[in-house]
Scaffold this motif. Structure first.
Motif, PDB file in Angstrom:
ATOM      1  N   ILE A 214       2.617   7.222   8.976  1.00  0.00           N
ATOM      2  CA  ILE A 214       2.717   6.737  10.364  1.00  0.00           C
ATOM      3  C   ILE A 214       2.651   5.216  10.397  1.00  0.00           C
ATOM      4  CG2 ILE A 214       1.493   6.670  12.585  1.00  0.00           C
ATOM      5  CD1 ILE A 214       0.886   9.637  12.190  1.00  0.00           C
ATOM      6  N   GLY A 215       1.820   4.626   9.539  1.00  0.00           N
ATOM      7  CA  GLY A 215       1.769   3.159   9.450  1.00  0.00           C
ATOM      8  C   GLY A 215       3.094   2.564   9.013  1.00  0.00           C
ATOM      9  N   PHE A 216       3.774   3.178   8.039  1.00  0.00           N
ATOM     10  CA  PHE A 216       5.091   2.699   7.617  1.00  0.00           C
ATOM     11  C   PHE A 216       6.112   2.797   8.736  1.00  0.00           C
ATOM     12  CE2 PHE A 216       4.231   3.512   2.887  1.00  0.00           C
ATOM     13  CZ  PHE A 216       3.972   2.155   2.665  1.00  0.00           C
ATOM     14  N   ILE A 217       6.080   3.900   9.472  1.00  0.00           N
ATOM     15  CA  ILE A 217       7.024   4.064  10.588  1.00  0.00           C
ATOM     16  C   ILE A 217       6.784   2.985  11.648  1.00  0.00           C
ATOM     17  CG2 ILE A 217       7.655   5.576  12.518  1.00  0.00           C
ATOM     18  CD1 ILE A 217       7.177   7.941  10.633  1.00  0.00           C
TER      19      ILE A 217
ATOM     20  N   ASP B 135       8.576  -2.280  14.130  1.00  0.00           N
ATOM     21  CA  ASP B 135       7.983  -3.528  14.641  1.00  0.00           C
ATOM     22  C   ASP B 135       7.066  -3.277  15.835  1.00  0.00           C
ATOM     23  OD1 ASP B 135       9.117  -5.203  12.752  1.00  0.00           O
ATOM     24  OD2 ASP B 135      10.968  -5.457  13.936  1.00  0.00           O
ATOM     25  N   VAL B 136       6.329  -2.208  15.795  1.00  0.00           N
ATOM     26  CA  VAL B 136       5.379  -1.887  16.851  1.00  0.00           C
ATOM     27  C   VAL B 136       4.024  -2.529  16.552  1.00  0.00           C
ATOM     28  CG1 VAL B 136       4.166   0.026  17.993  1.00  0.00           C
ATOM     29  CG2 VAL B 136       6.565   0.276  17.360  1.00  0.00           C
ATOM     30  N   LEU B 137       3.686  -2.672  15.297  1.00  0.00           N
ATOM     31  CA  LEU B 137       2.399  -3.242  14.925  1.00  0.00           C
ATOM     32  C   LEU B 137       2.417  -4.751  15.124  1.00  0.00           C
ATOM     33  CD1 LEU B 137       1.732  -1.251  11.632  1.00  0.00           C
ATOM     34  CD2 LEU B 137       0.769  -0.828  13.869  1.00  0.00           C
TER      35      LEU B 137
ATOM     36  N   TRP C 293      -0.193 -10.009  13.115  1.00  0.00           N
ATOM     37  CA  TRP C 293      -1.448 -10.342  12.420  1.00  0.00           C
ATOM     38  C   TRP C 293      -1.950  -9.167  11.574  1.00  0.00           C
ATOM     39  CZ3 TRP C 293      -5.554  -7.215  13.513  1.00  0.00           C
ATOM     40  CH2 TRP C 293      -5.537  -6.538  14.725  1.00  0.00           C
ATOM     41  N   LEU C 294      -1.551  -7.943  11.944  1.00  0.00           N
ATOM     42  CA  LEU C 294      -1.971  -6.777  11.183  1.00  0.00           C
ATOM     43  C   LEU C 294      -1.082  -6.565   9.949  1.00  0.00           C
ATOM     44  CD1 LEU C 294      -3.853  -4.311  11.034  1.00  0.00           C
ATOM     45  CD2 LEU C 294      -2.199  -3.074  12.384  1.00  0.00           C
ATOM     46  N   THR C 295       0.226  -6.813  10.109  1.00  0.00           N
ATOM     47  CA  THR C 295       1.137  -6.562   8.995  1.00  0.00           C
ATOM     48  C   THR C 295       1.270  -7.770   8.065  1.00  0.00           C
ATOM     49  OG1 THR C 295       3.006  -7.231  10.360  1.00  0.00           O
ATOM     50  CG2 THR C 295       2.474  -4.886  10.266  1.00  0.00           C
ATOM     51  N   ASP C 296       1.180  -8.989   8.566  1.00  0.00           N
ATOM     52  CA  ASP C 296       1.380 -10.170   7.747  1.00  0.00           C
ATOM     53  C   ASP C 296       0.074 -10.781   7.255  1.00  0.00           C
ATOM     54  OD1 ASP C 296       4.054  -9.868   8.160  1.00  0.00           O
ATOM     55  OD2 ASP C 296       4.113 -11.252   9.864  1.00  0.00           O
TER      56      ASP C 296
END
Length: 143
Positions: free
Chosen positions: A124-127, A132-134, A137-140
């Protein structure tokens, strides 16, 4: 006649000693011979104590349908990490939860539950990342 057992003087025609009852003729009556054989001490053998309890193997528990569910759930959750996760991870989670109460495979059921939950969260995190929903600051990271 002197008694060979206790040393008391007895009459010459006496068969037994008047003091101790020992035979003066050299032969012992059957009852006295039996009594003397009982008086011979047998060698003492102390009881042998073991420090360890005897090993008794635990009774074998039979496999039940819950144990089979656990095995299927664990395999499904592992396979769901690599392919067809939409079906395999929830199936692994469900069958591992059903098999948790089994006789022999409780640890495997816990492993199947944890692997299924982690696989679902990662997928679910990958999806969400690819959509680009996350937030960035959380992904980068914090940079």
């Amino acid at each position: 006649m002197t008694c060979p057992n206790c040393g008391v003087d007895n009459a010459e025609n006496s068969a037994f000693c008047k003091a101790c009852g020992a035979s003066l003729t050299g032969e012992q009556p059957a009852s006295q011979a039996a009594h003397q054989s009982e008086a011979v001490p047998s060698p003492y053998q102390p009881p042998v104590y073991s420090m360890y309890a005897p090993y008794l193997p635990a009774p074998r528990r039979e496999y039940t349908w819950k144990d089979i569910c656990t095995i299927v759930g664990f395999i499904s959750s592992i396979a769901g990490l690599f392919t067809f996760w939409v079906v395999l991870c929830p199936m692994g989670l469900l069958t591992s939860c059903l098999g948790y109460r089994g006789n022999r495979t409780r640890g495997l059921a816990v492993a199947g539950i944890i692997i299924s939950l982690l696989a679902i969260a990662i997928k679910i995190g990958f999806i969400l990342y690819h959509l680009d929903v996350l937030p960035s600051w959380l992904t980068d990271g914090a940079l």
